[in-house]
Enzyme design. Structure first.
Site: not given
Length: 836
Positions: A695, A691, A626, A677, A813
């Site tokens: 960001k 995580d 994105l 996954g 993904g």
């Protein structure tokens, strides 16, 4: 020879071995079968150098050395002749006698030079003539043995010149008359003409200077009214750049006479201005062809040239030069230095490759051969001794070594923006331009650059002006989920990228925990299963830059558009990024950890990228593919004020929240995400919220906030005791124990008409500007509509309120993230050539 012939000229390398001489004979035979042919030939191999050395040796009294050099020249001629005749199964009797007889007068001349201990220009010309005379004699003999009737023709019998020995000027009317008188005697035989040679009206031998054999060929073409002059050499035409600097350079199909002259002015050895004059005046085209690849069409040089006015002809690089700057100190008085400076250099025979001056002559610069720099400095200091003594002129400033880089195009003067684009693309790769010049012809634009920048500058300009497909050289760290998918996408998209974007992406190196592999021409895709070389000091990370990686960067820096692509999740890679920038590599990062270390380390990375003019693309560190970071940058660049950034920045946690709201137990939802996954190998790494915090920190730093990771307020999705379980079995057991509590939390949210989401919130100026954690949001909140592993970011700004600017899409993904990495690679490559 009544029909318009083809004039073929063969250089010394084309006849320097028996195999090449035999190939030339076949080329001539094939052409002769199609029509009339005339041949001009240079001296074999290094024969001219041998002759110069021989006359110098004789002049200093070293008769033995002079004889040895002549013997070597004779051996080469005999070897080539006998080898070529043997391939034809023709008798070789008489070869030795022919060569000995031809060189006997040469030995006598050298003996005379030895007696006088003097080598005059006239004597040098006579000595040098034996090279072409020997070569033409041998070629005519082998052609006759092949069954092609040929006749040896001494160019001195028709090329009439003045007495300027070593660089004689041709008297064209007398030359044409002599050629017309000589031509009937050839009959239908192929004339094999000595290149380079002429003769004064009183019978003294002269030479025509540099590229003299080419000049002979174009004179002969004009005199015979040939339909084409074909110059056979060891390349397949005029190349778009020096192949030693740009391996992907290719031969041009067509170019104009004027472009050829422009190349000659900037040192192209293939052309000399005098060579082109007979062709320009007669309108006869020249073709450049390769004796080693006779099927290649070569380059046609004529009055019209190519039909693509938007594309330059080529980029040249004249190296081993020096830039000398002079500045006039009396700013209120017009300087009168240019004529004197150029006059002093001209009288001394010093070629000036480029000259420019400021208004009123207050400053000027000349570019000269670096090996003549001491002479130039002495000449100018003597010429300007008075001004220097009175301090009217600044002391000479010298930059050396430098390279004169020139872009050549016939249509340049009719195309807007060429100069700006040239300088822009050089600036983007950190090349400092020290001087510029554009001639009145507007067929070229030149700039002086440091010699150390030559390779990257030539390659960058060549690629930027679409003279070839842009090659990109990737060094990939990490061949896991994202890295492996990136390799597959590069392989799948190769044809499209080349056809639609002029990009050829090669993965030249791969490094993972097992070791590294390197192939300059590219590793096989998509598997990249080349054998690994184990890291001598362990893989990159933890603050170390392995010596293996430093050596790898040294190899890669010379390749086109080198990019380090980090698809790992390793910590401590900031020093590796710094080393990449210092070695001239760009960096594309999908790894968040190097960007979320100490604020000073992050600032150092950004500063290093700017200092070395390298691309530093990191879009996928926040939101997979994105365009989150670029959107934020655009808001800031356009003067908007960002008041709040809110987002679901983890596709993994977004997926889990959606499954929980659909009624799935917590432990089952996490197992599903891991099977798809979406999670790290240990899902606890995702559930900590760390995580997402990374960001959020990356976005805060893009906004210019001086934040550390410790400043982010983090609430994990599950209790700390669950996350503390090191092995998967214990983790999932502890997670299952939380199924009931999570189900109750979800039920409470539903009862209140809310939806559970895991969000990051950034509010510049707030007491707690950075927060991440689970939040129950109302039905009209942008996060409520998210499905699957979608992510979103909402930017509330001075312009975008009360409804924020939304960026939404797949947020997890390997395929999605790899696509974002590939997009970053393309952006960096396009930025290098001025398209980004």
């Amino acid at each position: 020879m009544s029909a318009r012939p083809l004039v073929m000229k063969f250089g010394g390398t084309s006849v320097a071995t028996p195999e090449r001489l035999a190939r030339v004979v076949e080329i001539v035979a094939d052409a002769r079968a199609q029509g009339a042919v005339a041949v001009v030939v240079s001296a074999m191999g290094d024969t001219t150098d041998r002759l110069i050395d021989a006359v110098e040796a004789a002049a200093r009294g070293d008769a033995a050395q002079a004889e040895a050099l002549v013997d070597g020249m004779a051996d080469l001629a005999v070897q080539c002749a006998m080898g070529a005749l043997a391939t034809l199964e023709a008798p070789t009797d008489g070869v030795h006698a022919t060569v000995r007889g031809l060189l006997r007068p040469l030995r006598e001349v050298l003996h005379g030079v030895g007696l006088l201990r003097e080598r005059t220009p006239q004597t040098l010309d006579l000595v040098l003539s034996f090279g072409e005379r020997l070569s033409a004699t041998v070629l005519a003999q082998v052609l006759n043995a092949r069954g092609v009737p040929a006749v040896y023709v001494d160019a001195r019998d028709w090329t009439v010149t003045d007495a300027r020995f070593t660089h004689a000027l041709v008297d064209w009317p007398a030359t044409q008359a002599a050629l017309d008188a000589l031509r009937p005697g050839w009959g239908d035989r192929v004339p094999v003409v000595t290149g380079f040679l002429g003769r004064t009206p009183d019978g003294r031998t002269t030479t025509l200077g540099r590229n003299g054999s080419d000049y002979t060929a174009t004179l002969l073409a004009r005199g015979l009214n040939a339909y084409e002059a074909c110059r056979w050499t060891d390349v397949s035409g005029v190349m778009t750049a020096d192949p030693r600097r740009v391996p992907e350079a290719y031969p041009l199909a067509r170019m104009t006479f004027m472009e050829a002259l422009e190349l000659a002015n900037f040192g192209a050895k293939m052309f000399h201005p005098r060579t082109m004059i007979p062709l320009i005046e007669s309108g006869i085209p020249m073709r450049i062809r390769n004796t080693l690849r006779p099927a290649d069409p070569g380059t046609v040089v004529d009055a019209t040239g190519g039909d693509d006015e938007g594309r330059p002809t080529c980029v040249t690089s004249l190296e081993h030069l020096a830039l000398v700057d002079l500045q006039w100190r009396k700013v209120n008085q017009r300087a009168q230095l240019a004529d004197r400076v150029l006059g002093a250099l001209d009288r001394a025979g010093v070629p000036v490759w480029m000259f420019n001056q400021a208004a009123h002559g207050q400053a000027m610069a000349v570019v000269v051969d670096a090996d003549r720099l001491p002479q130039v400095q002495a000449l100018l200091q003597a010429e300007l001794a008075g001004e220097l003594a009175r301090h009217e002129v600044q002391p000479l400033r010298v930059q050396a070594p430098v390279t004169l880089l020139t872009l050549v195009a016939e249509a340049m003067g009719r195309t807007v923006g060429v100069a700006g684009r040239l300088f822009a693309v050089l600036g983007r790769v950190g090349v400092l331009i020290r001087a510029i010049a554009q001639g009145a012809s507007e067929r070229s634009i030149s700039c002086v650059i440091d010699a150390a920048d030559t390779a990257v500058a030539v390659r960058t300009v060549h690629d930027a002006f679409n003279l070839a497909h842009q090659k990109v050289s990737l060094v990939l760290l990490g061949k896991g989920t994202v890295g492996g998918e990136l390799l597959r996408q590069i392989a799948q998209q190769a044809a499209t990228l080349e056809a639609e974007h002029d990009l050829q992406i090669r993965v030249v190196a791969v490094g993972d925990r097992l070791g590294w592999a390197f192939a300059e021409d590219g590793l096989p895709l998509p598997a990249v299963d080349a054998p690994r070389t184990p890291w001598a000091e362990g893989p990159p990370g933890d603050g170390a830059v392995p010596a293996d990686l430093g050596r790898l960067f040294e190899q890669v820096r010379r390749l086109p558009v080198p990019i380090l692509v980090d698809c790992t999740a390793a910590g401590g890679l900031a020093p590796t990024y710094l080393a990449a920038f210092e070695h001239g590599l760009h960096v594309v990062a999908a790894n968040k950890k190097p960007l979320t270390g100490p604020a000073a380390e992050h600032a150092a990375l950004v500063a290093a990228a700017r200092r070395h003019s390298r691309g530093f693309a990191r879009e996928t560190t926040c939101g997979a593919s994105l365009p989150v970071i670029e959107t934020l940058r655009d808001l800031v660049r356009t003067g908007d004020t960002v008041r709040r950034v809110e987002g679901s920045l983890s596709g993994t946690l977004g997926y889990l929240c959606n499954r929980l709201m659909a009624g799935a137990p917590l432990s089952a939802a996490v197992r599903e995400a891991r099977d798809r996954g979406y999670t790290e190998p240990h899902p606890g790494d995702d559930l900590t919220g760390l995580d997402v915090a990374r960001k959020a920190l990356i976005l805060a730093r893009e906004l210019g906030l001086a934040c550390e990771l410790a400043d982010v307020q983090i609430e994990p999705l599950v209790p700390a005791e669950v996350l503390a379980q090191p092995d998967l079995e214990g983790f999932f057991a502890a997670l299952a124990a939380q199924d009931g509590a999570m189900a109750a939390r979800v039920a409470d949210a539903k009862a209140a008409g809310l939806t559970l989401r895991y969000l990051a919130t950034l509010e510049p100026g707030a007491a707690q500007p950075l927060r991440v954690g689970p939040v129950a949001v109302p039905a009209d909140h942008p996060a409520t509509a998210l499905q699957g592993a979608e992510a979103f970011v909402a930017f509330t700004t001075a312009r975008y309120q009360p409804r924020p600017l939304l960026v939404q899409g797949a947020g997890a993904g390997g395929a999605v993230t790899a696509a974002g990495v590939l997009a970053d690679v393309i952006r960096v490559a396009n930025g290098v050539r001025g398209r980004g």
